[in-house]
Design a protein around this motif. Structure first.
Motif, mmCIF file in Angstrom:
data_model
loop_
_atom_site.group_PDB
_atom_site.id
_atom_site.type_symbol
_atom_site.label_atom_id
_atom_site.label_comp_id
_atom_site.label_asym_id
_atom_site.label_seq_id
_atom_site.Cartn_x
_atom_site.Cartn_y
_atom_site.Cartn_z
ATOM 1 N N PRO A 1 17.275 71.157 -27.985
ATOM 2 C CA PRO A 1 17.491 72.443 -27.304
ATOM 3 C C PRO A 1 17.691 73.555 -28.335
ATOM 4 C CG PRO A 1 19.014 70.774 -26.462
ATOM 5 C CD PRO A 1 18.343 70.181 -27.675
ATOM 6 N N CYS A 2 17.077 74.704 -28.113
ATOM 7 C CA CYS A 2 17.203 75.814 -29.053
ATOM 8 C C CYS A 2 18.669 76.274 -29.119
ATOM 9 C CB CYS A 2 16.309 76.971 -28.598
ATOM 10 S SG CYS A 2 16.432 78.386 -29.709
ATOM 11 N N PRO A 3 19.218 76.462 -30.334
ATOM 12 C CA PRO A 3 20.616 76.912 -30.447
ATOM 13 C C PRO A 3 20.884 78.226 -29.704
ATOM 14 C CG PRO A 3 19.788 76.203 -32.586
ATOM 15 C CD PRO A 3 18.615 76.168 -31.645
ATOM 16 N N LEU A 4 19.862 79.065 -29.576
ATOM 17 C CA LEU A 4 20.059 80.326 -28.852
ATOM 18 C C LEU A 4 20.286 80.064 -27.349
ATOM 19 C CD1 LEU A 4 20.129 83.414 -29.159
ATOM 20 C CD2 LEU A 4 17.662 83.437 -28.724
ATOM 21 N N LEU A 5 19.639 79.055 -26.823
ATOM 22 C CA LEU A 5 19.852 78.678 -25.409
ATOM 23 C C LEU A 5 21.293 78.197 -25.237
ATOM 24 C CD1 LEU A 5 18.920 77.985 -22.503
ATOM 25 C CD2 LEU A 5 17.991 75.840 -23.394
ATOM 26 N N VAL A 6 21.754 77.399 -26.202
ATOM 27 C CA VAL A 6 23.133 76.889 -26.161
ATOM 28 C C VAL A 6 24.111 78.068 -26.175
ATOM 29 C CG1 VAL A 6 24.853 75.479 -27.379
ATOM 30 C CG2 VAL A 6 22.444 74.745 -27.327
ATOM 31 N N LYS A 7 23.806 79.052 -27.046
ATOM 32 C CA LYS A 7 24.711 80.200 -27.185
ATOM 33 C C LYS A 7 24.799 80.998 -25.868
ATOM 34 C CE LYS A 7 24.354 82.595 -31.066
ATOM 35 N NZ LYS A 7 25.158 83.177 -32.122
ATOM 36 N N TYR A 8 23.674 81.242 -25.229
ATOM 37 C CA TYR A 8 23.681 81.968 -23.953
ATOM 38 C C TYR A 8 24.519 81.219 -22.908
ATOM 39 C CZ TYR A 8 20.464 85.871 -24.802
ATOM 40 O OH TYR A 8 19.909 87.047 -25.227
ATOM 41 N N VAL A 9 24.356 79.899 -22.868
ATOM 42 C CA VAL A 9 25.110 79.112 -21.876
ATOM 43 C C VAL A 9 26.604 79.167 -22.203
ATOM 44 C CG1 VAL A 9 25.486 76.791 -20.926
ATOM 45 C CG2 VAL A 9 23.151 77.628 -21.297
ATOM 46 N N GLU A 10 26.925 79.075 -23.516
ATOM 47 C CA GLU A 10 28.337 79.146 -23.903
ATOM 48 C C GLU A 10 28.950 80.495 -23.527
ATOM 49 O OE1 GLU A 10 28.345 75.986 -27.635
ATOM 50 O OE2 GLU A 10 28.174 78.122 -28.046
ATOM 51 N N ALA A 11 28.128 81.540 -23.545
ATOM 52 C CA ALA A 11 28.617 82.878 -23.186
ATOM 53 C C ALA A 11 28.777 83.036 -21.679
ATOM 54 C CB ALA A 11 27.648 83.939 -23.715
ATOM 55 N N GLY A 12 28.258 82.058 -20.936
ATOM 56 C CA GLY A 12 28.270 82.185 -19.470
ATOM 57 C C GLY A 12 27.146 83.087 -18.976
ATOM 58 N N TRP A 13 26.191 83.398 -19.861
ATOM 59 C CA TRP A 13 25.018 84.197 -19.465
ATOM 60 C C TRP A 13 23.960 83.205 -18.976
ATOM 61 C CZ3 TRP A 13 23.916 88.740 -23.404
ATOM 62 C CH2 TRP A 13 25.086 89.497 -23.543
ATOM 63 N N LEU A 14 23.999 82.911 -17.689
ATOM 64 C CA LEU A 14 23.196 81.808 -17.158
ATOM 65 C C LEU A 14 21.919 82.281 -16.482
ATOM 66 C CD1 LEU A 14 26.087 79.626 -15.642
ATOM 67 C CD2 LEU A 14 25.212 79.651 -17.989
ATOM 68 N N GLY A 15 21.626 83.582 -16.594
ATOM 69 C CA GLY A 15 20.415 84.104 -15.950
ATOM 70 C C GLY A 15 20.757 84.891 -14.695
ATOM 71 N N ARG A 16 19.818 84.915 -13.772
ATOM 72 C CA ARG A 16 19.984 85.737 -12.556
ATOM 73 C C ARG A 16 21.272 85.449 -11.817
ATOM 74 N NH1 ARG A 16 16.103 88.779 -10.136
ATOM 75 N NH2 ARG A 16 14.130 88.855 -11.256
ATOM 76 N N LYS A 17 21.653 84.161 -11.756
ATOM 77 C CA LYS A 17 22.803 83.829 -10.911
ATOM 78 C C LYS A 17 24.108 84.419 -11.438
ATOM 79 C CE LYS A 17 22.945 79.047 -12.586
ATOM 80 N NZ LYS A 17 22.739 77.661 -12.168
ATOM 81 N N THR A 18 24.173 84.734 -12.730
ATOM 82 C CA THR A 18 25.385 85.387 -13.255
ATOM 83 C C THR A 18 25.070 86.828 -13.681
ATOM 84 O OG1 THR A 18 24.940 84.506 -15.455
ATOM 85 C CG2 THR A 18 26.439 83.231 -14.066
ATOM 86 N N GLN A 19 23.906 87.319 -13.281
ATOM 87 C CA GLN A 19 23.504 88.712 -13.542
ATOM 88 C C GLN A 19 23.102 88.998 -14.986
ATOM 89 O OE1 GLN A 19 24.650 91.863 -11.030
ATOM 90 N NE2 GLN A 19 23.435 90.255 -10.096
ATOM 91 N N ARG A 20 23.224 87.999 -15.854
ATOM 92 C CA ARG A 20 22.838 88.202 -17.248
ATOM 93 C C ARG A 20 22.294 86.944 -17.875
ATOM 94 N NH1 ARG A 20 27.052 91.480 -20.907
ATOM 95 N NH2 ARG A 20 28.406 90.737 -19.271
ATOM 96 N N GLY A 21 21.209 87.091 -18.597
ATOM 97 C CA GLY A 21 20.616 85.977 -19.319
ATOM 98 C C GLY A 21 19.735 86.623 -20.381
ATOM 99 N N PHE A 22 18.457 86.259 -20.440
ATOM 100 C CA PHE A 22 17.562 86.950 -21.373
ATOM 101 C C PHE A 22 17.324 88.385 -20.911
ATOM 102 C CE2 PHE A 22 16.714 82.460 -22.303
ATOM 103 C CZ PHE A 22 17.148 82.504 -23.616
ATOM 104 N N TYR A 23 17.618 88.640 -19.653
ATOM 105 C CA TYR A 23 17.631 90.007 -19.124
ATOM 106 C C TYR A 23 19.006 90.280 -18.525
ATOM 107 C CZ TYR A 23 12.508 89.839 -19.430
ATOM 108 O OH TYR A 23 11.212 89.727 -19.878
ATOM 109 N N ASP A 24 19.352 91.571 -18.471
ATOM 110 C CA ASP A 24 20.568 92.028 -17.805
ATOM 111 C C ASP A 24 20.143 92.582 -16.445
ATOM 112 O OD1 ASP A 24 22.793 93.406 -16.922
ATOM 113 O OD2 ASP A 24 23.397 94.002 -18.950
ATOM 114 N N TYR A 25 20.671 91.970 -15.370
ATOM 115 C CA TYR A 25 20.215 92.325 -14.008
ATOM 116 C C TYR A 25 21.201 93.239 -13.298
ATOM 117 C CZ TYR A 25 17.086 88.440 -14.960
ATOM 118 O OH TYR A 25 16.144 87.621 -15.538
ATOM 119 N N ARG A 26 22.174 93.790 -14.051
ATOM 120 C CA ARG A 26 23.213 94.545 -13.352
ATOM 121 C C ARG A 26 22.778 95.950 -12.945
ATOM 122 N NH1 ARG A 26 27.840 93.710 -17.551
ATOM 123 N NH2 ARG A 26 26.015 94.122 -18.856
#
Ligand code: NAD
Length: 307
Positions: A274-299
């Motif tokens: 798994p790419c370390p950057l993917l791990v970092k996003y998950v550790e930040a709680g930036w899980l994508g659309r369902k948390t409003q933030r991931g590789f994009y910010d949906y807020r």
């Protein structure tokens, strides 16, 4: 006594179940989609979650999605009302006791799923079929945590469930023919196509899709392109309807990471790291659309790349 006499024992007949009532465990984006399509197809549905708020949100989402289908003239207003009436919610697994089929679609964590199977089997009738919507975890291993490995099967829906035509069916080592045939018939009644996959990590679709998404994240991590460039490249250069990073946000970055970990561990090949950057996003709680933030910010009004 010959083998013919042994085969005459009507065990299988007694244990055959006809599916009328479907339990769905986990009311997240997949659970509400499965409840939606099952109710539209005429099955009674009981939707379960550990969180009452999640259950309320799921019912609202289903209503919203059904209404959108009415507006697009895919279904009638009557069908929307009837489908909604067929869905009950249950905050405890006891509410699933009289289901003929239960589909587990809680978070992609093996220990959570194993606990659910242990608990739900205790309340189900013996002939009920137990299925999992896992994206990657071994069906045979999950089946072993139930009291009915022969009545256990992988029924893997695609996201978003109401729109996607495919369902993967995965037999565990012990899954019997009756369970497989009943599951196949159930999927056909939902109006979806079956692809049969052997029980290997991530099955067919995710075995191919997730390494592509992981590679897109490496491409970002190594600075080959930014989020916008990578998604535009695959949309315009490969005619993918969504860019891989947009798709990762849509799937959920926690789910993407879990699938890569299952591939990495299950196939013991470093190409699935798994790419370390993917791990970092998950550790930040930036899980994508369902948390409003991931590789994009949906807020805001429209998604803004976070890199
Ligand atoms: P999600 O995070 O949207 O929803 C998970 C839900 O499970 C939450 O509502 C949570 O409260 C609930 N939950 C957690 N523990 C529970 C328990 N013990 N009992 C009942 N409910 C519980 O996740 P999702 O995207 O809907 O994914 C669910 C499953 O479907 C995962 O196994 C995932 O791998 C699989 N799946 C996901 C996709 C996708 O694109 N997201 C596609 C196919 C399959």
């Amino acid at each position: 006594m010959g083998f013919g006499a042994l085969r005459a024992i009507p065990m299988d007949k007694e244990m055959t179940v006809s599916i009328k009532k479907v339990g769905v465990i986990g009311s997240g984006q997949m659970g509400n989609g499965i409840a939606h399509v099952a109710a539209l197809a005429g099955f009674d549905v009981v939707l379960n979650d550990v969180s009452d708020d999640r259950l309320k949100n799921a019912m609202a989402t289903i209503n919203g999605n059904l209404s959108r289908q009415v507006a697009k003239k895919i279904i009638t207003e009557d069908a929307r009302k009837q489908a909604l009436d067929r869905i009950a919610s249950a905050s405890s697994l006891d509410g699933l006791a009289d289901c003929d089929l239960v589909i587990e679609t809680a978070v992609e964590r093996e220990e959570v799923k194993r606990k659910i199977f242990h608990d739900v089997c205790a309340v189900l009738k013996p002939e009920a079929i137990v299925a999992t919507n896992t994206s990657s975890i071994s069906i045979t291993r999950l089946a072993a945590s139930t009291d009915r490995p022969e009545k256990f099967i992988g029924i893997h829906f695609m996201n978003p469930v109401p729109q996607m035509e495919l369902v993967e069916l995965i037999r565990g080592i012990a899954t019997d023919d009756d369970t497989f045939d009943t599951a196949k018939e159930f999927v056909a009644k939902l109006g979806k196509q079956v692809a049969v996959s052997e029980d290997f990590p991530a099955f067919i679709v995710n075995r191919i899709l997730l390494p592509m998404i992981n590679e897109a994240i490496y491409t970002l991590y190594e600075g080959v392109g930014n989020v916008e460039a990578i998604d535009a490249a695959m949309k315009l250069g490969a005619h993918h309807p969504m860019g891989p990073l947009e798709l990762a946000d849509f799937i959920g970055l926690d789910t993407c990471l879990s699938i890569m970990q299952v591939l990495h561990e299950g196939l013991a090949d470093s190409k699935y790291r798994p790419c370390p950057l993917l791990v970092k996003y998950v550790e930040a709680g930036w899980l994508g659309r369902k948390t409003q933030r991931g590789f994009y910010d949906y807020r805001g009004d429209k998604p803004v790349p976070t890199r």
